[in-house]
Design a protein around this motif. Structure first.
Motif, short mmCIF file in Angstrom:
data_model
loop_
_atom_site.label_atom_id
_atom_site.label_comp_id
_atom_site.label_asym_id
_atom_site.label_seq_id
_atom_site.Cartn_x
_atom_site.Cartn_y
_atom_site.Cartn_z
N SER A 1 0.81 -1.22 0.00
CA SER A 1 0.00 0.00 0.00
C SER A 1 0.85 1.27 0.00
O SER A 1 0.35 2.34 -0.31
CB SER A 1 -0.95 0.01 1.20
N TRP A 2 2.11 1.17 0.31
CA TRP A 2 3.02 2.33 0.31
C TRP A 2 3.47 2.70 -1.11
O TRP A 2 3.96 3.80 -1.32
CB TRP A 2 4.26 2.03 1.16
N MET A 3 3.30 1.81 -2.06
CA MET A 3 3.84 2.02 -3.41
C MET A 3 3.03 3.03 -4.21
O MET A 3 1.80 3.03 -4.16
CB MET A 3 3.89 0.70 -4.17
N PRO A 4 3.74 3.87 -4.97
CA PRO A 4 3.03 4.78 -5.87
C PRO A 4 2.22 3.99 -6.90
O PRO A 4 2.54 2.86 -7.23
CB PRO A 4 4.16 5.55 -6.56
N ILE A 5 1.18 4.59 -7.38
CA ILE A 5 0.29 4.09 -8.44
C ILE A 5 -0.57 2.91 -8.00
O ILE A 5 -1.78 2.98 -8.11
CB ILE A 5 1.05 3.77 -9.74
N VAL B 1 -1.51 -2.15 6.69
CA VAL B 1 -1.25 -0.83 6.11
C VAL B 1 -0.30 -0.03 7.02
O VAL B 1 0.61 0.64 6.54
CB VAL B 1 -2.56 -0.07 5.84
N THR B 2 -0.49 -0.14 8.32
CA THR B 2 0.40 0.58 9.25
C THR B 2 1.83 0.05 9.13
O THR B 2 2.78 0.84 9.10
CB THR B 2 -0.11 0.45 10.71
N ILE B 3 2.00 -1.25 9.05
CA ILE B 3 3.34 -1.82 8.86
C ILE B 3 3.97 -1.26 7.58
O ILE B 3 5.13 -0.84 7.57
CB ILE B 3 3.29 -3.36 8.82
N ALA B 4 3.20 -1.25 6.51
CA ALA B 4 3.72 -0.78 5.21
C ALA B 4 4.07 0.71 5.24
O ALA B 4 5.15 1.11 4.78
CB ALA B 4 2.69 -1.05 4.11
N LYS B 5 3.19 1.52 5.78
CA LYS B 5 3.39 2.98 5.76
C LYS B 5 4.52 3.40 6.69
O LYS B 5 5.37 4.21 6.31
CB LYS B 5 2.09 3.71 6.13
N VAL B 6 4.54 2.87 7.91
CA VAL B 6 5.63 3.21 8.84
C VAL B 6 6.95 2.71 8.29
O VAL B 6 7.96 3.43 8.34
CB VAL B 6 5.34 2.63 10.25
N GLY B 7 6.96 1.52 7.74
CA GLY B 7 8.19 0.97 7.15
C GLY B 7 8.73 1.85 6.03
O GLY B 7 9.94 2.10 5.96
N ARG B 8 7.86 2.33 5.19
CA ARG B 8 8.29 3.20 4.09
C ARG B 8 8.91 4.48 4.62
O ARG B 8 9.96 4.93 4.18
CB ARG B 8 7.11 3.54 3.18
N TYR B 9 8.26 5.11 5.59
CA TYR B 9 8.80 6.36 6.15
C TYR B 9 10.10 6.12 6.91
O TYR B 9 11.00 6.96 6.87
CB TYR B 9 7.77 7.06 7.03
N LEU B 10 10.22 4.98 7.58
CA LEU B 10 11.48 4.66 8.25
C LEU B 10 12.63 4.52 7.26
O LEU B 10 13.73 5.04 7.48
CB LEU B 10 11.35 3.38 9.08
N VAL B 11 12.38 3.83 6.17
CA VAL B 11 13.41 3.68 5.12
C VAL B 11 13.79 5.04 4.55
O VAL B 11 14.97 5.34 4.35
CB VAL B 11 12.93 2.70 4.01
N LEU B 12 12.80 5.88 4.30
CA LEU B 12 13.06 7.22 3.78
C LEU B 12 13.89 8.02 4.77
O LEU B 12 14.85 8.70 4.39
CB LEU B 12 11.76 7.94 3.46
N MET B 13 13.54 7.95 6.04
CA MET B 13 14.28 8.69 7.07
C MET B 13 15.73 8.22 7.15
O MET B 13 16.65 9.03 7.27
CB MET B 13 13.60 8.54 8.43
N ILE B 14 15.94 6.92 7.07
CA ILE B 14 17.30 6.38 7.10
C ILE B 14 18.08 6.88 5.88
O ILE B 14 19.24 7.28 5.99
CB ILE B 14 17.27 4.84 7.17
N ALA B 15 17.44 6.89 4.73
CA ALA B 15 18.10 7.36 3.51
C ALA B 15 18.46 8.84 3.60
O ALA B 15 19.55 9.26 3.20
CB ALA B 15 17.21 7.11 2.30
#
Length: 145
Positions: free
Chosen positions: A99-103, A126-140
């Motif tokens: 659910s975090w993926m574009p499109i 959805v919470t696992i997916a969304k938090v995980g995406r933001y965590l990866v972005l923050m690490i990057a």
């Protein structure tokens, strides 16, 4: 910028980005992180809660889609809903981890509502997916090892 503007703006940006409306929240999150003026955990919570709530809106659209899906103003096309239903039918509730993926992410959350996925499982995945995406972005962005 005040804390309310930073965290609230990120929340709203993430909420809109998770709906079927075209928007992005990643650039705002990255800018706020780079400024160093805001709590990383506060930014993570603001973005994640907004993004999950946006997906709940999509879920609600899916739940009510049968009554409104043929209306001109309905935000998802019949073709997009059909693709999402096929995807969801094939991969089931585990597809919510995308659910975090574009499109594809937004239509999957609409399909989950349309296909009456239990709300507790929807929220969990959805919470696992969304938090995980933001965590990866923050690490990057921050370069945390």
């Amino acid at each position: 910028m005040t804390g309310l503007a930073a965290y609230g703006g990120l929340f709203l940006s993430a909420l809109v980005a998770a709906t079927v409306l075209p928007a992005q929240s990643e650039f705002l999150l990255a800018a706020l992180l780079r400024s160093g003026d805001w709590s990383t955990s506060g930014l993570l919570v603001s973005a994640s809660v907004g993004n999950v709530l946006g997906s709940v809106i999509n879920y609600g659209l899916g739940r009510g889609a049968e009554a409104f899906r043929d209306r001109r103003w309905f935000p998802a096309s019949a073709a997009a809903l059909a693709r999402a239903q096929r995807w969801y039918g094939r991969y089931g509730h585990w597809s919510l981890l995308l659910s975090w993926m574009p499109i594809i992410g937004d239509p999957i959350t609409v399909a989950a509502g349309l296909l009456r996925e239990p709300i507790w499982r929807f929220l969990l995945l959805v919470t696992i997916a969304k938090v995980g995406r933001y965590l990866v972005l923050m690490i990057a962005v921050l370069g945390i090892n």
